[in-house]
Design an enzyme around this catalytic site. Structure first.
Site, PDB file in Angstrom:
ATOM      1  N   SER A   1      -9.422 -26.973   3.658  1.00  0.00           N
ATOM      2  CA  SER A   1      -8.285 -27.410   4.472  1.00  0.00           C
ATOM      3  C   SER A   1      -6.933 -26.992   3.896  1.00  0.00           C
ATOM      4  O   SER A   1      -5.958 -27.745   3.985  1.00  0.00           O
ATOM      5  CB  SER A   1      -8.339 -28.928   4.702  1.00  0.00           C
ATOM      6  OG  SER A   1      -9.509 -29.266   5.413  1.00  0.00           O
TER       7      SER A   1
ATOM      8  N   HIS B   1     -21.536 -20.117   0.099  1.00  0.00           N
ATOM      9  CA  HIS B   1     -20.645 -21.049   0.807  1.00  0.00           C
ATOM     10  C   HIS B   1     -21.428 -22.324   1.113  1.00  0.00           C
ATOM     11  O   HIS B   1     -22.636 -22.285   1.367  1.00  0.00           O
ATOM     12  CB  HIS B   1     -20.149 -20.396   2.108  1.00  0.00           C
ATOM     13  CG  HIS B   1     -19.059 -21.175   2.758  1.00  0.00           C
ATOM     14  ND1 HIS B   1     -19.312 -22.291   3.529  1.00  0.00           N
ATOM     15  CD2 HIS B   1     -17.713 -21.026   2.735  1.00  0.00           C
ATOM     16  CE1 HIS B   1     -18.150 -22.784   3.957  1.00  0.00           C
ATOM     17  NE2 HIS B   1     -17.173 -22.030   3.484  1.00  0.00           N
TER      18      HIS B   1
ATOM     19  N   GLU C   1     -14.752 -25.288  -3.762  1.00  0.00           N
ATOM     20  CA  GLU C   1     -14.575 -25.829  -2.421  1.00  0.00           C
ATOM     21  C   GLU C   1     -15.291 -27.173  -2.313  1.00  0.00           C
ATOM     22  O   GLU C   1     -16.516 -27.206  -2.071  1.00  0.00           O
ATOM     23  CB  GLU C   1     -15.147 -24.867  -1.375  1.00  0.00           C
ATOM     24  CG  GLU C   1     -14.470 -23.525  -1.338  1.00  0.00           C
ATOM     25  CD  GLU C   1     -14.574 -22.889   0.045  1.00  0.00           C
ATOM     26  OE1 GLU C   1     -13.535 -22.465   0.556  1.00  0.00           O
ATOM     27  OE2 GLU C   1     -15.669 -22.841   0.613  1.00  0.00           O
TER      28      GLU C   1
ATOM     29  N   ASN D   1     -11.770 -16.751   5.388  1.00  0.00           N
ATOM     30  CA  ASN D   1     -13.172 -16.841   5.796  1.00  0.00           C
ATOM     31  C   ASN D   1     -13.179 -17.188   7.283  1.00  0.00           C
ATOM     32  O   ASN D   1     -12.953 -18.341   7.644  1.00  0.00           O
ATOM     33  CB  ASN D   1     -13.887 -17.930   4.981  1.00  0.00           C
ATOM     34  CG  ASN D   1     -15.290 -18.189   5.490  1.00  0.00           C
ATOM     35  OD1 ASN D   1     -15.850 -17.391   6.231  1.00  0.00           O
ATOM     36  ND2 ASN D   1     -15.869 -19.320   5.092  1.00  0.00           N
ATOM     37  N   TRP D   2     -13.420 -16.177   8.096  1.00  0.00           N
ATOM     38  CA  TRP D   2     -13.372 -16.408   9.551  1.00  0.00           C
ATOM     39  C   TRP D   2     -14.555 -17.232  10.049  1.00  0.00           C
ATOM     40  O   TRP D   2     -14.566 -17.677  11.175  1.00  0.00           O
ATOM     41  CB  TRP D   2     -13.374 -15.063  10.292  1.00  0.00           C
ATOM     42  CG  TRP D   2     -12.119 -14.271  10.210  1.00  0.00           C
ATOM     43  CD1 TRP D   2     -11.035 -14.483   9.401  1.00  0.00           C
ATOM     44  CD2 TRP D   2     -11.796 -13.099  10.981  1.00  0.00           C
ATOM     45  NE1 TRP D   2     -10.074 -13.528   9.622  1.00  0.00           N
ATOM     46  CE2 TRP D   2     -10.523 -12.667  10.584  1.00  0.00           C
ATOM     47  CE3 TRP D   2     -12.487 -12.371  11.952  1.00  0.00           C
ATOM     48  CZ2 TRP D   2      -9.902 -11.534  11.139  1.00  0.00           C
ATOM     49  CZ3 TRP D   2     -11.879 -11.248  12.498  1.00  0.00           C
ATOM     50  CH2 TRP D   2     -10.590 -10.837  12.100  1.00  0.00           C
ATOM     51  N   LYS D   3     -15.581 -17.398   9.239  1.00  0.00           N
ATOM     52  CA  LYS D   3     -16.828 -18.049   9.677  1.00  0.00           C
ATOM     53  C   LYS D   3     -17.325 -17.363  10.944  1.00  0.00           C
ATOM     54  O   LYS D   3     -17.087 -16.166  11.129  1.00  0.00           O
ATOM     55  CB  LYS D   3     -16.622 -19.543   9.883  1.00  0.00           C
ATOM     56  CG  LYS D   3     -15.875 -20.206   8.723  1.00  0.00           C
ATOM     57  CD  LYS D   3     -16.014 -21.679   8.748  1.00  0.00           C
ATOM     58  CE  LYS D   3     -15.064 -22.300   7.761  1.00  0.00           C
ATOM     59  NZ  LYS D   3     -15.495 -23.608   7.322  1.00  0.00           N
TER      60      LYS D   3
ATOM     61  N   GLY E   1     -12.943 -27.899   6.365  1.00  0.00           N
ATOM     62  CA  GLY E   1     -12.867 -28.088   7.815  1.00  0.00           C
ATOM     63  C   GLY E   1     -12.627 -29.517   8.245  1.00  0.00           C
ATOM     64  O   GLY E   1     -12.805 -29.858   9.406  1.00  0.00           O
TER      65      GLY E   1
ATOM     66  N   GLY F   1     -10.365 -21.128   5.438  1.00  0.00           N
ATOM     67  CA  GLY F   1     -11.192 -21.080   6.648  1.00  0.00           C
ATOM     68  C   GLY F   1     -10.327 -21.098   7.898  1.00  0.00           C
ATOM     69  O   GLY F   1      -9.754 -20.084   8.300  1.00  0.00           O
ATOM     70  N   GLY F   2     -10.215 -22.255   8.519  1.00  0.00           N
ATOM     71  CA  GLY F   2      -9.527 -22.381   9.809  1.00  0.00           C
ATOM     72  C   GLY F   2      -8.160 -21.714   9.854  1.00  0.00           C
ATOM     73  O   GLY F   2      -7.827 -21.017  10.824  1.00  0.00           O
TER      74      GLY F   2
ATOM     75  N   GLU G   1     -21.703 -24.036   3.651  1.00  0.00           N
ATOM     76  CA  GLU G   1     -22.426 -24.011   4.932  1.00  0.00           C
ATOM     77  C   GLU G   1     -23.727 -23.222   4.802  1.00  0.00           C
ATOM     78  O   GLU G   1     -24.724 -23.546   5.449  1.00  0.00           O
ATOM     79  CB  GLU G   1     -21.507 -23.434   6.026  1.00  0.00           C
ATOM     80  CG  GLU G   1     -20.406 -24.428   6.401  1.00  0.00           C
ATOM     81  CD  GLU G   1     -19.099 -23.807   6.870  1.00  0.00           C
ATOM     82  OE1 GLU G   1     -19.078 -22.624   7.226  1.00  0.00           O
ATOM     83  OE2 GLU G   1     -18.087 -24.532   6.867  1.00  0.00           O
TER      84      GLU G   1
HETATM   85  C1  PEP Z   1     -14.032 -22.428   4.108  1.00  0.00           C
HETATM   86  O1  PEP Z   1     -14.728 -22.303   5.104  1.00  0.00           O
HETATM   87  O2  PEP Z   1     -14.300 -21.781   3.087  1.00  0.00           O
HETATM   88  C2  PEP Z   1     -12.883 -23.325   4.163  1.00  0.00           C
HETATM   89  C3  PEP Z   1     -12.223 -23.568   3.075  1.00  0.00           C
HETATM   90  O3  PEP Z   1     -12.595 -23.849   5.399  1.00  0.00           O
HETATM   91  P1  PEP Z   1     -11.263 -24.666   5.799  1.00  0.00           P
HETATM   92  O4  PEP Z   1     -10.095 -23.961   5.188  1.00  0.00           O
HETATM   93  O5  PEP Z   1     -11.243 -24.633   7.295  1.00  0.00           O
HETATM   94  O6  PEP Z   1     -11.420 -26.042   5.247  1.00  0.00           O
END
Ligand code: PEP
Length: 272
Positions: A231, A114, A186, A28-30, A192, A252-253, A116
């Site tokens: 994470s 998600h 999640e 997930n590049w956001k 994040g 994500g990251g 967010e």
């Molecule tokens: C996400 O945005 O779905 C996510 C899991 O982010 P991260 O891996 O950065 O915690």
């Protein structure tokens, strides 16, 4: 435990196939990226994906980069998708991107609900369920995100929250729609933040999700891919993927760094 013992029924061949859950790691590049850095990242992911075994690899990119992703990934062992979809069809819905548009750019997956989107953009369970429904009907595979906040975890209502988020979708689409979907657990406190759920903590919620779906349909529950997100990094992925009900990750990251992302994909493939 045999399939028959678990479900209490002798199952047809298609159902036996259904329970062979494939692994999936989706990035997930956001709201990150630009044409130049995407090009490097997509080319690196495409090259490394050739050697992947036992796992499907996907990237969910911002809308403007779907065309670029399609150009670079077409024919590769990596699929792509969007990070959201409109609950409406085409028409006077300024700013909204329809399922049909995502399909035109070759998307297989779309992230729905998600945290967010829920917390920053105010998407309710009903809106998330409507988006999930639209995605399913269009032939996209929704990755439905569920998860509790830190406060909810501390209050001991994780299962209530996750169960409510799940019920909203099952209530709208029926449980059979989950055959064509993926769930991502999640925990909001792990997204994040660098704070990952312990593998056993994540497993407990994944098992709960599977049992909640099994209460409607045991076969659908057995075949359901449930990803963990929050994470996940190369350093902690392998341990998470040893858990019985964790079928991959939503990343994500770490999905913005090709080496890191591909190491997570390999870890999921090995855990198969
Ligand atoms: C996400 O945005 O779905 C996510 C899991 O982010 P991260 O891996 O950065 O915690």
């Amino acid at each position: 435990m045999t399939l028959t013992a678990y479900t209490g029924k002798i199952l047809p061949i298609w159902a036996a196939e259904l329970v062979m859950r494939g692994r999936l790691v989706a990035g997930n590049w956001k709201s990150n990226g630009d044409l130049a850095s995407n090009q490097r990242l997509l080319e690196d992911v495409r090259a490394a994906a050739r050697d992947l075994r036992g796992v499907e690899c996907a990237v969910c990119v911002p809308y403007p980069y779907l065309f670029q992703s399609q150009q670079i990934l077409a024919g590769a062992a990596v699929v792509w998708g969007g990070q959201d979809v409109s609950q409406f069809g085409s028409g006077a819905f300024t700013g909204a991107v329809t399922a049909a548009m995502l399909l035109e750019f070759g998307c297989r997956y779309v992230i729905v609900g998600h945290s967010e989107r829920r917390s920053i953009f105010g998407e309710s369970d009903a809106v998330v369920a409507a988006k999930f429904d639209v995605a399913i009907k269009a032939g996209l595979t929704p990755i439905l995100c569920v998860g509790e906040t830190l406060r909810e975890r501390e209050e001991g209502v994780t299962e209530t929250v996750v169960g409510r988020q799940l019920d909203a979708v099952i209530g709208k689409t029926g449980v059979a729609a989950l055959v064509k979907a993926v769930i991502a657990y999640e925990p909001v406190w792990a997204i994040g933040t660098g704070r990952t759920a312990m593998p056993e903590q994540a497993q407990a919620v994944h098992a709960y999700v599977r049992s909640a779906v099994a209460a409607h349909d045991a076969v659908v529950a057995d075949g359901l891919r449930i990803l963990y997100g929050g994470s996940v990094k190369a350093a902690n992925a392998a341990q998470l993927f040893t858990m019985r009900d964790i079928d991959g990750g939503l990343i994500g990251g770490a999905s913005l760094v090709a080496d890191e992302f591909m190491a997570i994909c390999r870890a999921a493939g090995r855990g198969q």
